[in-house]
Scaffold this active site. Sequence first.
Site, PDB file in Angstrom:
ATOM      1  N   ARG A 169       0.764  -1.362  -0.050  1.00  0.00           N
ATOM      2  CA  ARG A 169       0.013  -0.024   0.025  1.00  0.00           C
ATOM      3  C   ARG A 169       0.708   1.198  -0.048  1.00  0.00           C
ATOM      4  O   ARG A 169       0.717   2.250  -0.870  1.00  0.00           O
ATOM      5  CB  ARG A 169      -0.987  -0.087   1.325  1.00  0.00           C
ATOM      6  N   TYR A 177     -16.157  16.576 -15.992  1.00  0.00           N
ATOM      7  CA  TYR A 177     -16.628  14.990 -16.257  1.00  0.00           C
ATOM      8  C   TYR A 177     -17.860  14.646 -15.286  1.00  0.00           C
ATOM      9  O   TYR A 177     -17.715  15.143 -13.886  1.00  0.00           O
ATOM     10  CB  TYR A 177     -15.519  14.101 -15.603  1.00  0.00           C
ATOM     11  N   ASP A 200      -7.291  18.191 -15.135  1.00  0.00           N
ATOM     12  CA  ASP A 200      -7.673  16.675 -15.533  1.00  0.00           C
ATOM     13  C   ASP A 200      -7.298  16.637 -17.156  1.00  0.00           C
ATOM     14  O   ASP A 200      -7.834  17.184 -18.006  1.00  0.00           O
ATOM     15  CB  ASP A 200      -9.265  16.632 -15.537  1.00  0.00           C
ATOM     16  N   LYS A 242      -8.554   5.580 -19.891  1.00  0.00           N
ATOM     17  CA  LYS A 242      -8.902   6.002 -21.170  1.00  0.00           C
ATOM     18  C   LYS A 242      -7.630   5.930 -22.232  1.00  0.00           C
ATOM     19  O   LYS A 242      -7.177   4.961 -22.455  1.00  0.00           O
ATOM     20  CB  LYS A 242      -9.259   7.694 -21.088  1.00  0.00           C
TER      21      LYS A 242
HETATM   22  C1  PLP Z   1     -13.279   8.780 -17.352  1.00  0.00           C
HETATM   23  C2  PLP Z   1     -13.158   9.975 -16.910  1.00  0.00           C
HETATM   24  C3  PLP Z   1     -12.947  10.260 -15.488  1.00  0.00           C
HETATM   25  C4  PLP Z   1     -12.969   9.146 -14.345  1.00  0.00           C
HETATM   26  O1  PLP Z   1     -12.135   8.077 -14.465  1.00  0.00           O
HETATM   27  P1  PLP Z   1     -12.510   6.734 -14.074  1.00  0.00           P
HETATM   28  O2  PLP Z   1     -11.464   5.855 -14.517  1.00  0.00           O
HETATM   29  O3  PLP Z   1     -13.767   6.152 -15.130  1.00  0.00           O
HETATM   30  O4  PLP Z   1     -12.676   6.418 -12.459  1.00  0.00           O
HETATM   31  C5  PLP Z   1     -12.372  11.466 -14.978  1.00  0.00           C
HETATM   32  N1  PLP Z   1     -12.344  12.430 -15.903  1.00  0.00           N
HETATM   33  C6  PLP Z   1     -12.572  12.291 -17.203  1.00  0.00           C
HETATM   34  C7  PLP Z   1     -12.089  13.493 -18.137  1.00  0.00           C
HETATM   35  C8  PLP Z   1     -12.941  11.013 -17.588  1.00  0.00           C
HETATM   36  O5  PLP Z   1     -13.189  11.009 -19.175  1.00  0.00           O
END
Ligand code: PLP
Length: 400
Positions: free
Chosen positions: A68, A120, A192, A217
């Site tokens: 962890r 998001y 982000d 992604k």
């Molecule tokens: C998918 C996404 C998230 C969340 O990520 P997860 O891996 O699904 O928890 C956050 N920000 C953006 C821009 C996303 O496309």
Amino acid sequence: MSHEDGKQVPDKQVSGEQKEKDLSFDTRLLHFGSEVDTATGASSVPLYQASTFHHADVFNPPLHDYSRSGNPTRQALEDYIALLEGGTNGYAFPSGMAAISTAFMLFSAGDHLIVTEDVYGGTYRLLTGILNRFGLEASFVDMTKIEEVQAALRPNTKGIYIETPSNPTLKITDIAALAAWSKEHGLISIVDNTFMTPYYQRPIELGIDIVLHSATKFLGGHSDVLAGLAVTANEELGRQVKYLQNGLGSVLGVQDSWLLMRGMKTLSARMAHSEISARRLAEWLNNREDITAVYYPGLSDHPGRGIQERQSSGYGAVVSFDVGSGDRAKRLLNAVKLPIVAVSLGAVESILSYPAMMSHASMPPEVRLERGITDGLLRFSVGLENIEDLIADLEQALEQ
Ligand SMILES: *Cc1c(COP(=O)(O)O)cnc(C)c1O
């Protein structure tokens, strides 16, 4: 790169300096320091599938003592993303939301954040349905207008949270301008960077403090792993994020860390291919009378195109478009044959999603509409298929 406790990571294959200064991004993706195992010469990072580590000498504990708090496989990934984003420290989480929620834990009850308005859906839900109960306040503003951001500043504002391009209407925020403004006011600035990835955009180089990713992604790229990443611009913030990651227990597992590194190696090749296709798709959609809006920062009439070109080296692989009505959108979703119809984006296969019923379903309908997320809006994440095949498929689906 050093750990939070000051211990040094074992020596890298190529001298760190050469790596960071001279090599291009494409080369760094393959030569990131842990690409060859020092003990055996193995051509990928070993899977250290262990929860704990033997202390052969209690006075001289091993570098990692409990997974962890640190694991060599995860560490390789964490150093990898820090290198790619140009930050000091990287951290890997079990999902994008885990990375985002951990970053929000840097703030305390009574603090106020300024957040991109069409953020998001999961981030919106986290702030308005969970963290609000712990006294964290958030204002959602259109960050394409700096005066709106300035007007949202309160005495208790502690952070700014930017998503650019925004999701799903691909509005562009001027990262450097807001990073500078944020510094003036002593705020922590967070971006982000999921849609652009460090291949196109490196917010830390533009003055941002923390970069976050849903690595589920484009970084992972194959719709087969759920992961989140965070990179800090300095060691002090790194120590704080590490403290939270360890304290909250929000760590990415060893196998997923390995799988993510495997996907990241082809990031340049995938992004470059998909972007050429996305540009072609956006132009094609833009020329159709029956499409009421096309959102893509590479289109000449996109209001954010100039800023995008200043702060990024490309436009990305996501194109959103409005087919005019919810009925038509649903007919199209049932008629397409090539893209998978799903939540998510950024994979080798094309993904067509329906924000109103998928990623943004948790947003109240009136808020959704205010943000341009109409019932006719679709989001196309362009994969590696031949683009003419994708267009032909979309054309037959639009005719249904
Ligand atoms: C998918 C996404 C998230 C969340 O990520 P997860 O891996 O699904 O928890 C956050 N920000 C953006 C821009 C996303 O496309």
